[in-house]
Design an enzyme around this catalytic site. Structure first.
Site, PDB file in Angstrom:
ATOM      1  N   ILE A   1       0.837  -1.208   0.000  1.00 50.59           N
ATOM      2  CA  ILE A   1       0.000   0.000   0.000  1.00 50.59           C
ATOM      3  C   ILE A   1       0.873   1.259   0.000  1.00 50.59           C
ATOM      4  O   ILE A   1       0.639   2.191  -0.775  1.00 50.59           O
ATOM      5  CB  ILE A   1      -0.936   0.016   1.236  1.00 50.59           C
ATOM      6  CG1 ILE A   1      -1.772  -1.271   1.321  1.00 50.59           C
ATOM      7  CG2 ILE A   1      -1.833   1.253   1.240  1.00 50.59           C
ATOM      8  CD1 ILE A   1      -2.631  -1.572   0.133  1.00 50.59           C
TER       9      ILE A   1
ATOM     10  N   LYS B   1      13.355  -1.854   8.426  1.00 50.67           N
ATOM     11  CA  LYS B   1      14.798  -1.930   8.643  1.00 50.67           C
ATOM     12  C   LYS B   1      15.545  -0.653   8.265  1.00 50.67           C
ATOM     13  O   LYS B   1      16.452  -0.240   8.947  1.00 50.67           O
ATOM     14  CB  LYS B   1      15.372  -3.103   7.840  1.00 50.67           C
ATOM     15  CG  LYS B   1      14.856  -4.431   8.362  1.00 50.67           C
ATOM     16  CD  LYS B   1      15.401  -5.598   7.574  1.00 50.67           C
ATOM     17  CE  LYS B   1      14.658  -6.867   7.936  1.00 50.67           C
ATOM     18  NZ  LYS B   1      13.232  -6.842   7.503  1.00 50.67           N
TER      19      LYS B   1
ATOM     20  N   THR C   1       1.779   0.596   7.757  1.00 49.78           N
ATOM     21  CA  THR C   1       2.155  -0.728   8.272  1.00 49.78           C
ATOM     22  C   THR C   1       0.880  -1.381   8.814  1.00 49.78           C
ATOM     23  O   THR C   1      -0.190  -0.769   8.833  1.00 49.78           O
ATOM     24  CB  THR C   1       3.162  -0.613   9.432  1.00 49.78           C
ATOM     25  OG1 THR C   1       2.473  -0.104  10.582  1.00 49.78           O
ATOM     26  CG2 THR C   1       4.311   0.324   9.097  1.00 49.78           C
TER      27      THR C   1
ATOM     28  N   LYS D   1      -5.385  -0.784  10.940  1.00 50.22           N
ATOM     29  CA  LYS D   1      -6.567  -0.860  11.828  1.00 50.22           C
ATOM     30  C   LYS D   1      -6.211  -0.998  13.300  1.00 50.22           C
ATOM     31  O   LYS D   1      -7.106  -0.994  14.158  1.00 50.22           O
ATOM     32  CB  LYS D   1      -7.431  -2.068  11.421  1.00 50.22           C
ATOM     33  CG  LYS D   1      -7.908  -1.989   9.995  1.00 50.22           C
ATOM     34  CD  LYS D   1      -8.176  -3.374   9.421  1.00 50.22           C
ATOM     35  CE  LYS D   1      -8.159  -3.359   7.914  1.00 50.22           C
ATOM     36  NZ  LYS D   1      -7.125  -4.149   7.287  1.00 50.22           N
TER      37      LYS D   1
ATOM     38  N   VAL E   1     -11.557   0.589   6.743  1.00 45.39           N
ATOM     39  CA  VAL E   1     -12.734  -0.242   6.469  1.00 45.39           C
ATOM     40  C   VAL E   1     -13.134  -0.041   5.001  1.00 45.39           C
ATOM     41  O   VAL E   1     -13.330   1.107   4.566  1.00 45.39           O
ATOM     42  CB  VAL E   1     -13.935   0.147   7.368  1.00 45.39           C
ATOM     43  CG1 VAL E   1     -15.121  -0.785   7.095  1.00 45.39           C
ATOM     44  CG2 VAL E   1     -13.555   0.099   8.837  1.00 45.39           C
TER      45      VAL E   1
ATOM     46  N   ALA F   1     -11.362  -0.320   2.410  1.00 46.92           N
ATOM     47  CA  ALA F   1     -10.277   0.326   1.647  1.00 46.92           C
ATOM     48  C   ALA F   1     -10.717   1.720   1.169  1.00 46.92           C
ATOM     49  O   ALA F   1     -11.094   2.549   1.992  1.00 46.92           O
ATOM     50  CB  ALA F   1      -9.838  -0.568   0.489  1.00 46.92           C
TER      51      ALA F   1
ATOM     52  N   ASP G   1      -9.417  -9.721  10.940  1.00 48.90           N
ATOM     53  CA  ASP G   1      -9.461  -8.467  10.170  1.00 48.90           C
ATOM     54  C   ASP G   1     -10.896  -7.943  10.073  1.00 48.90           C
ATOM     55  O   ASP G   1     -11.143  -6.743  10.231  1.00 48.90           O
ATOM     56  CB  ASP G   1      -8.871  -8.718   8.771  1.00 48.90           C
ATOM     57  CG  ASP G   1      -8.881  -7.465   7.936  1.00 48.90           C
ATOM     58  OD1 ASP G   1      -8.094  -6.543   8.240  1.00 48.90           O
ATOM     59  OD2 ASP G   1      -9.710  -7.377   6.994  1.00 48.90           O
TER      60      ASP G   1
ATOM     61  N   LYS H   1     -12.671  -4.524  11.759  1.00 45.26           N
ATOM     62  CA  LYS H   1     -13.515  -3.555  11.035  1.00 45.26           C
ATOM     63  C   LYS H   1     -14.858  -3.388  11.755  1.00 45.26           C
ATOM     64  O   LYS H   1     -15.397  -2.269  11.841  1.00 45.26           O
ATOM     65  CB  LYS H   1     -13.718  -4.012   9.594  1.00 45.26           C
ATOM     66  CG  LYS H   1     -12.420  -3.876   8.784  1.00 45.26           C
ATOM     67  CD  LYS H   1     -12.478  -4.605   7.470  1.00 45.26           C
ATOM     68  CE  LYS H   1     -11.179  -4.433   6.700  1.00 45.26           C
ATOM     69  NZ  LYS H   1     -11.008  -5.366   5.611  1.00 45.26           N
TER      70      LYS H   1
HETATM   71  N1  NDP Z   1      -3.986  -4.691   1.166  1.00 40.30           N
HETATM   72  C1  NDP Z   1      -5.133  -4.104   1.230  1.00 40.30           C
HETATM   73  O1  NDP Z   1      -5.986  -4.231   0.328  1.00 40.30           O
HETATM   74  C2  NDP Z   1      -5.442  -3.251   2.369  1.00 40.30           C
HETATM   75  C3  NDP Z   1      -4.542  -3.024   3.364  1.00 40.30           C
HETATM   76  N2  NDP Z   1      -4.839  -2.241   4.416  1.00 40.30           N
HETATM   77  C4  NDP Z   1      -3.854  -2.038   5.449  1.00 40.30           C
HETATM   78  O2  NDP Z   1      -2.692  -1.417   4.882  1.00 40.30           O
HETATM   79  C5  NDP Z   1      -1.581  -1.725   5.681  1.00 40.30           C
HETATM   80  C6  NDP Z   1      -0.419  -2.143   4.776  1.00 40.30           C
HETATM   81  O3  NDP Z   1      -0.727  -3.298   4.125  1.00 40.30           O
HETATM   82  P1  NDP Z   1       0.242  -3.838   3.008  1.00 40.30           P
HETATM   83  O4  NDP Z   1       0.868  -2.753   2.264  1.00 40.30           O
HETATM   84  O5  NDP Z   1      -0.542  -4.819   2.263  1.00 40.30           O
HETATM   85  O6  NDP Z   1       1.372  -4.555   3.896  1.00 40.30           O
HETATM   86  P2  NDP Z   1       2.867  -4.875   3.503  1.00 40.30           P
HETATM   87  O7  NDP Z   1       3.295  -6.028   4.309  1.00 40.30           O
HETATM   88  O8  NDP Z   1       3.027  -4.973   2.026  1.00 40.30           O
HETATM   89  O9  NDP Z   1       3.674  -3.596   3.964  1.00 40.30           O
HETATM   90  C7  NDP Z   1       3.887  -3.284   5.300  1.00 40.30           C
HETATM   91  C8  NDP Z   1       5.038  -2.331   5.385  1.00 40.30           C
HETATM   92  O10 NDP Z   1       5.175  -1.962   6.716  1.00 40.30           O
HETATM   93  C9  NDP Z   1       6.539  -1.954   7.055  1.00 40.30           C
HETATM   94  N3  NDP Z   1       6.664  -2.148   8.486  1.00 40.30           N
HETATM   95  C10 NDP Z   1       6.218  -3.149   9.253  1.00 40.30           C
HETATM   96  N4  NDP Z   1       6.502  -2.906  10.536  1.00 40.30           N
HETATM   97  C11 NDP Z   1       7.158  -1.752  10.590  1.00 40.30           C
HETATM   98  C12 NDP Z   1       7.719  -0.993  11.628  1.00 40.30           C
HETATM   99  N5  NDP Z   1       7.637  -1.369  12.890  1.00 40.30           N
HETATM  100  N6  NDP Z   1       8.310   0.145  11.322  1.00 40.30           N
HETATM  101  C13 NDP Z   1       8.378   0.554  10.051  1.00 40.30           C
HETATM  102  N7  NDP Z   1       7.875  -0.131   9.023  1.00 40.30           N
HETATM  103  C14 NDP Z   1       7.272  -1.281   9.290  1.00 40.30           C
HETATM  104  C15 NDP Z   1       7.133  -3.032   6.239  1.00 40.30           C
HETATM  105  O11 NDP Z   1       8.501  -2.753   6.099  1.00 40.30           O
HETATM  106  P3  NDP Z   1       9.557  -3.771   5.516  1.00 40.30           P
HETATM  107  O12 NDP Z   1       9.124  -4.021   4.136  1.00 40.30           O
HETATM  108  O13 NDP Z   1      10.808  -3.058   5.644  1.00 40.30           O
HETATM  109  O14 NDP Z   1       9.401  -4.975   6.406  1.00 40.30           O
HETATM  110  C16 NDP Z   1       6.349  -2.873   4.955  1.00 40.30           C
HETATM  111  O15 NDP Z   1       7.004  -1.912   4.152  1.00 40.30           O
HETATM  112  C17 NDP Z   1      -2.054  -2.754   6.681  1.00 40.30           C
HETATM  113  O16 NDP Z   1      -2.319  -2.144   7.903  1.00 40.30           O
HETATM  114  C18 NDP Z   1      -3.352  -3.263   6.085  1.00 40.30           C
HETATM  115  O17 NDP Z   1      -4.272  -3.721   7.042  1.00 40.30           O
HETATM  116  C19 NDP Z   1      -6.032  -1.619   4.542  1.00 40.30           C
HETATM  117  C20 NDP Z   1      -6.972  -1.762   3.580  1.00 40.30           C
HETATM  118  C21 NDP Z   1      -6.776  -2.617   2.407  1.00 40.30           C
HETATM  119  N1  LIG Z   2      -7.020  -7.679   4.052  1.00 39.56           N
HETATM  120  C1  LIG Z   2      -8.056  -6.745   4.036  1.00 39.56           C
HETATM  121  C2  LIG Z   2      -7.594  -5.540   3.358  1.00 39.56           C
HETATM  122  C3  LIG Z   2      -8.418  -4.389   3.654  1.00 39.56           C
HETATM  123  O1  LIG Z   2      -8.653  -4.007   4.771  1.00 39.56           O
HETATM  124  C4  LIG Z   2      -9.228  -7.268   3.250  1.00 39.56           C
HETATM  125  O2  LIG Z   2      -9.080  -8.301   2.630  1.00 39.56           O
HETATM  126  O3  LIG Z   2     -10.287  -6.674   3.287  1.00 39.56           O
HETATM  127 NA    NA Z   3     -13.035   3.084   3.370  1.00 38.78          NA
END
Ligand code: NDP
Ligand SMILES: N[C@@H](CC=O)C(=O)O
Ligand code: NA
Length: 912
Positions: free
Chosen positions: A565, A597, A646, A670, A700, A702, A769, A773
């Site tokens: 994201i 990291k 994250t 969330k 919620v 997206a 998850d 929500k």
């Molecule tokens: N995918 C979806 O459709 C949706 C996702 N979301 C939410 O979006 C968020 C991101 O999801 P997504 O992009 O799929 O997840 P990813 O796993 O692809 O990305 C998570 C990122 O967070 C970083 N990260 C994790 N912990 C830490 C920390 N302590 N400090 C700094 N960076 C950290 C990771 O870094 P590194 O790569 O260096 O480990 C990575 O870059 C989640 O909260 C998810 O619930 C919400 C709605 C829809």
């Molecule tokens: N993993 C979640 C992403 C959005 O919040 C989902 O599947 O709905």
């Molecule tokens: Na929304």
């Protein structure tokens, strides 16, 4: 032609002040009026006796010769008024022969019938002259070589600009002046001291030479012109150590006489210098050349006075601090004065007073960019409706003064006691401190005032001692000093009697999370001043400027979690940045990107095309505190937002602290809103109490408008009865595609591949998850539920609960059978499986379960990662309000986060 011969220096006070340029060769023409030249004891009483070419009876004093020349001259009456235009060129404008040539062209190209030009000394010359005096007084003989450098500079400039008789005359004058100066400096060297008038006499040579050079340069271009030693014309009365008052009547009398002898359509006059009534040379002190120009403008009743500088005009704020500052087309005299007082590079109030008298406009223009029209300072009636660009046309400019301290005198014994203020300010006066701003609330319990930081110690000590008894007796509770303050002033004539201007100002400051320590607005309402902490000064300036000038709303961003994201958001920001800036005045600057990291920081904004490579190359080890400090520590950008992409609860636990610091937070994570109830409630209270924003639409559905729809219903007074729906994009995708004999684990892998799942897909399959929500919506609806209050149906095989994500995905096929059985049973009954969440507001409950629905049920009609959310409310009781669409995936989620960022920009003042 009458002239008198150079004499040999004999002593300082009867030496070589002959034939000097400030005493130009009288070009007596036979048909002129009666001109008497007497001689007497040259410089016997005062050097001032030299400045006497001011009447038809012209007295020349020499130690060697006494003579009088009477010449009949024809009186030329000075034509005053519209035909004259006055120009003033500062030192940098005449800093070299090329620049002098340029100035000559500007004068020639002015199509006014008559022109009076005031010039300063060539750049650096005044400093060189003061340095000569300083050296001579301290008996440092290097003044001799320093004087040679002064001579050389002017000789070379003259050689480059003109030739023939004019060059010969100028160089002869220059050499004579240098000889005279050498004698004066020698005297200073011997005496170890120089009087003020002597200093003024020495320093004023810079103007004498530049005026002559410019006049010869113009003559060389074929235009007749005369140069004027303004000491023969401008008569002033010293009023204090750094101020003089012009004597207009006497100056006008002398000007008429000067003109009758020197009729010309182009006159080059020396700036800065003048004489007293006793003909003692003096200067006009600070900003002297501007003052000279304004006085000349008044004496000639000129059409306008143009002050040539090296900037395009007066800016709405210091352009070094506010990149969007604009040039003001017009300013009233009063506005110019206010802005100048507050440190803007505008005319000093004192310098404009002569032109205000006659309503003569002053134009401030750039000699290096003559195509720019500049800023016109004039009466307000003529400034109206000209600065159209300004949205809120009441505040013209913003300025700041730094390095101040506030002094607060407080106590119950002050109220109703006449004389307290007078006693306070008497003490301040006694230590010679300058009070810049005063504020007292009508309760009279405290008086606070701002003084320069360097004076505050003495002020505080004086007050402590003055109020010793009152403090001891408790009538005063304290004399407190608040150091490191700045004043931000908003200036505008139209602020007067316009409600709402201060409200807008304070609102802009509040939105930038800037605390105001004190406020002052005089009854004239031309200026509202607020005292702030020094470190907020630039941020405040930018925040208020952007509000009033519709300039960019600049936001410093820190992106945490550049995963799926986060990195998609960065791409969207990259692609949209230019359009946002151009069309919506929104300037989003990503100052930091942080993963688990490594992190990348940049002071002016990260290159969003190459951020990943740059992070590889220049990234540093992740340090959240340093990251936040960096993104928020940029005082030039008034607003900061941290975007948490994250899924980490550790990162989410910092929101409270960030909001408290005035950092806005936007997130699709969330964890904060579905975490421990008490922490969630604390966060909401804090956020509601401040102007700091916390947006989480993407948590919620997206990018679907779920949170905003719910908010809209609640805020408009609707009552939520139930929210029911498919909240998981992952589970929606899985059950939409888990049919026709397909294998469950395969469809799960596809959902992960498509970017719908949580970083750990078990968060989706376990129902956690969806439960999160449900909790988010329940709490938004006013229910006080914990995550553990929501029963969930967990689809994760127990055996895989603690495996790694990779092992889980690898071993999931082993458990396909069980879930296939449930799917087939439903199918046989003409039904589908759907994983739903319910917020039962009426019964204050939430639930998450895998349910069966008839194939014609709306929940059965979904495809892809669709979410569907039905709001049953008092208004939408029979037909629920339904929001449907893709509820997971990189593009739609990042888009949801992005639109929260733009909502923030609009809350911060960007046009919506
Ligand atoms: N995918 C979806 O459709 C949706 C996702 N979301 C939410 O979006 C968020 C991101 O999801 P997504 O992009 O799929 O997840 P990813 O796993 O692809 O990305 C998570 C990122 O967070 C970083 N990260 C994790 N912990 C830490 C920390 N302590 N400090 C700094 N960076 C950290 C990771 O870094 P590194 O790569 O260096 O480990 C990575 O870059 C989640 O909260 C998810 O619930 C919400 C709605 C829809
Ligand atoms: N993993 C979640 C992403 C959005 O919040 C989902 O599947 O709905
Ligand atoms: Na929304």
């Amino acid at each position: 032609m009458a002239s008198f011969c150079p004499t040999t220096p004999q002593s300082l006070f009867s030496t070589s002040f002959q034939n000097t340029s400030r005493f130009p060769h009288p070009t007596f023409q036979p048909h002129h009026s009666l001109l008497s030249l007497h001689s007497s004891h040259f410089f016997r009483k005062s050097v001032g006796l030299l400045w006497g070419r001011n009447s038809p009876t012209f007295k020349i004093h020499s130690s060697l010769t006494d003579f009088t020349v009477d010449v009949a001259v024809e009186e030329k009456k000075l034509p005053k008024g519209e035909t004259w235009s006055v120009h003033k060129f500062g030192g940098t404008c005449v800093g070299s022969s090329a620049r002098i040539n340029n100035v000559a062209d500007v004068i020639i190209n002015d199509d006014s019938e008559r022109k009076l030009v005031v010039v300063s000394a060539m750049s650096k010359v005044t400093d060189m002259m003061y340095d000569l005096i300083h050296k001579a007084q301290s008996q440092d003989k290097s003044y001799i070589s320093a004087l040679d450098a002064v001579e050389e500079k002017h000789t070379l400039t003259a050689l480059e600009l003109f030739d023939g008789d004019d060059l010969t005359t100028f160089l002869a004058n220059l050499h004579q002046d240098i000889r005279n100066l050498k004698a004066m400096l020698q005297a200073m060297d011997i005496a170890g001291h120089a009087t003020e008038s002597f200093t003024d006499l020495v320093v004023g040579h810079g103007e004498l030479w530049s005026a002559q050079i410019l006049s010869y340069a113009i003559k060389k271009k074929g235009i007749d012109c005369k140069w004027m030693d303004t000491r023969e014309v401008l008569i002033v009365n010293p009023t204090s150590a750094d101020q003089v008052d012009p004597d207009y009547l006497e100056s006008e009398r002398r000007l008429n006489k000067w003109y009758s002898r020197n009729p010309s359509k182009v006159i080059i006059a020396t700036g800065f210098i003048a004489s007293t009534h006793q003909n003692i040379p003096t200067t006009l002190k600070r900003d002297g050349s501007d003052f000279s120009a304004a006085i000349m403008g008044a004496l000639f009743r000129a059409r306008q006075v143009t002050i040539w500088t090296d900037v395009d005009g007066v800016y709405s704020a210091d352009p070094r601090k506010v990149s969007d500052a604009v040039i003001l087309k017009t300013l009233s005299y009063r506005e110019a004065s206010e802005m100048s007082y507050f440190g803007a590079n505008v005319l000093h109030p004192r310098t404009i007073s002569p032109v205000i008298r006659y309503g003569i406009p002053v134009i401030i223009r750039n000699i290096f960019n003559t195509s720019a029209p500049g800023t016109k300072v004039c009466h307000p009636s003529t400034t109206e409706n000209e600065d159209k660009k300004i949205l809120i046309n009441y505040v013209k400019g913003f300025t700041t003064i730094d390095n101040l301290a506030l002094v607060n005198v407080e106590g119950t014994g002050m109220a109703g006691v006449p004389g307290t203020a007078s006693t306070i300010f008497r003490a301040v006066k006694e230590v010679g401190a300058n009070v810049i701003m005063i504020s007292q609330a009508s309760s009279e319990h405290s008086i606070c005032f701002a003084v320069p930081e360097k004076e505050v110690k003495a002020v505080a000590e004086a007050l402590q001692s003055m109020f010793q008894n009152a403090l001891y007796a408790g009538r005063l509770s304290q004399v407190a000093v608040i150091p490191n303050c700045s004043i931000l002033a908003a200036v505008g004539q139209k602020m007067a009697s316009t409600p709402g201007v201060s409200a807008t100002l304070f609102n802009a400051l509040a939105k930038a999370n800037i605390n105001i320590l004190a406020i002052a607005q005089g009854c004239s309402e031309y200026n509202v001043s607020v005292v702030l902490k020094r470190e907020d000064s630039i941020k405040a300036l930018r925040a208020v400027h952007s509000r009033f000038y519709n300039s960019n709303t600049t936001i410093a961003m820190g992106i945490i979690g550049p995963g799926l994201i986060g990195s998609t958001l960065i791409d969207q920001l990259r692609d949209q940045a230019a359009t946002l800036k151009e069309e919506s005045n929104i300037d989003l600057r990503v100052m930091g990107i942080m993963g688990s990291k490594s992190m990348l920081l940049d002071d002016s904004g990260i290159d969003l095309v190459k951020w990943s490579e740059i992070r590889e190359e220049k990234g540093e080890v992740t340090d959240l505190e340093k990251f936040v400090q960096h993104v928020h520590g940029n005082h030039f950008i008034p607003n900061t937002v941290l975007v948490d992409c994250t899924a980490d609860s550790g990162v989410a636990s910092h929101y409270n602290d960030w909001l408290r610091k005035g950092i806005h937070v936007i997130t699709p994570n969330k964890k904060a809103n579905s975490g421990p109830l008490n922490e969630y409630l604390r966060l909401r209270v804090l956020q509601r109490q401040s102007y700091t924003h916390y947006f989480y639409e993407a948590t919620v559905g997206a990018g679907l408008p779920i949170i905003s729809t719910l908010r809209g219903l609640l805020e408009t007074g609707d009552k939520i009865l139930q929210i029911e729906g498919i909240f998981s994009g992952t589970l929606s995708y899985i059950f939409n595609n888990f049919k026709d004999g397909r294998v469950f684990s395969e469809v799960v892998a596809e959902a992960k591949e498509a970017g719908y799942t949580e970083p750990d897909p078990r968060d989706d399959l376990s129902g956690t998850d969806v439960a999160r929500k449900v909790i988010i919506l329940a709490r938004e609806s006013g229910l006080k539920l914990e995550l553990s209050d929501v029963p969930v149906e967990n689809l994760v095989p127990e055996q895989l609960a603690s495996a790694s994500v990779q092992d889980f995905l690898q071993n999931l096929p082993k458990f396909d059978k069980e879930i296939s059985k449930r799917q087939e049973e439903a199918d046989t009954a003409g039904e589908v499986l759907r994983y739903v969440g319910v917020v039962d507001v009426a019964n204050e409950k939430g639930s998450v379960e895998l349910r069966r629905y008839k194939k014609d049920h709306p929940f059965a009609q979904l495809s892809g990662s669709d979410n569907i959310i039905a709001f049953t409310t008092r208004r939408y009781r029979d037909q629920p309000l339904i929001v449907r669409g893709p509820g997971a995936g990189a593009q739609v989620t990042a888009g949801g986060v992005f639109s929260d960022i733009l909502r923030l920009a609009s809350y911060l003042g960007a046009p919506s």
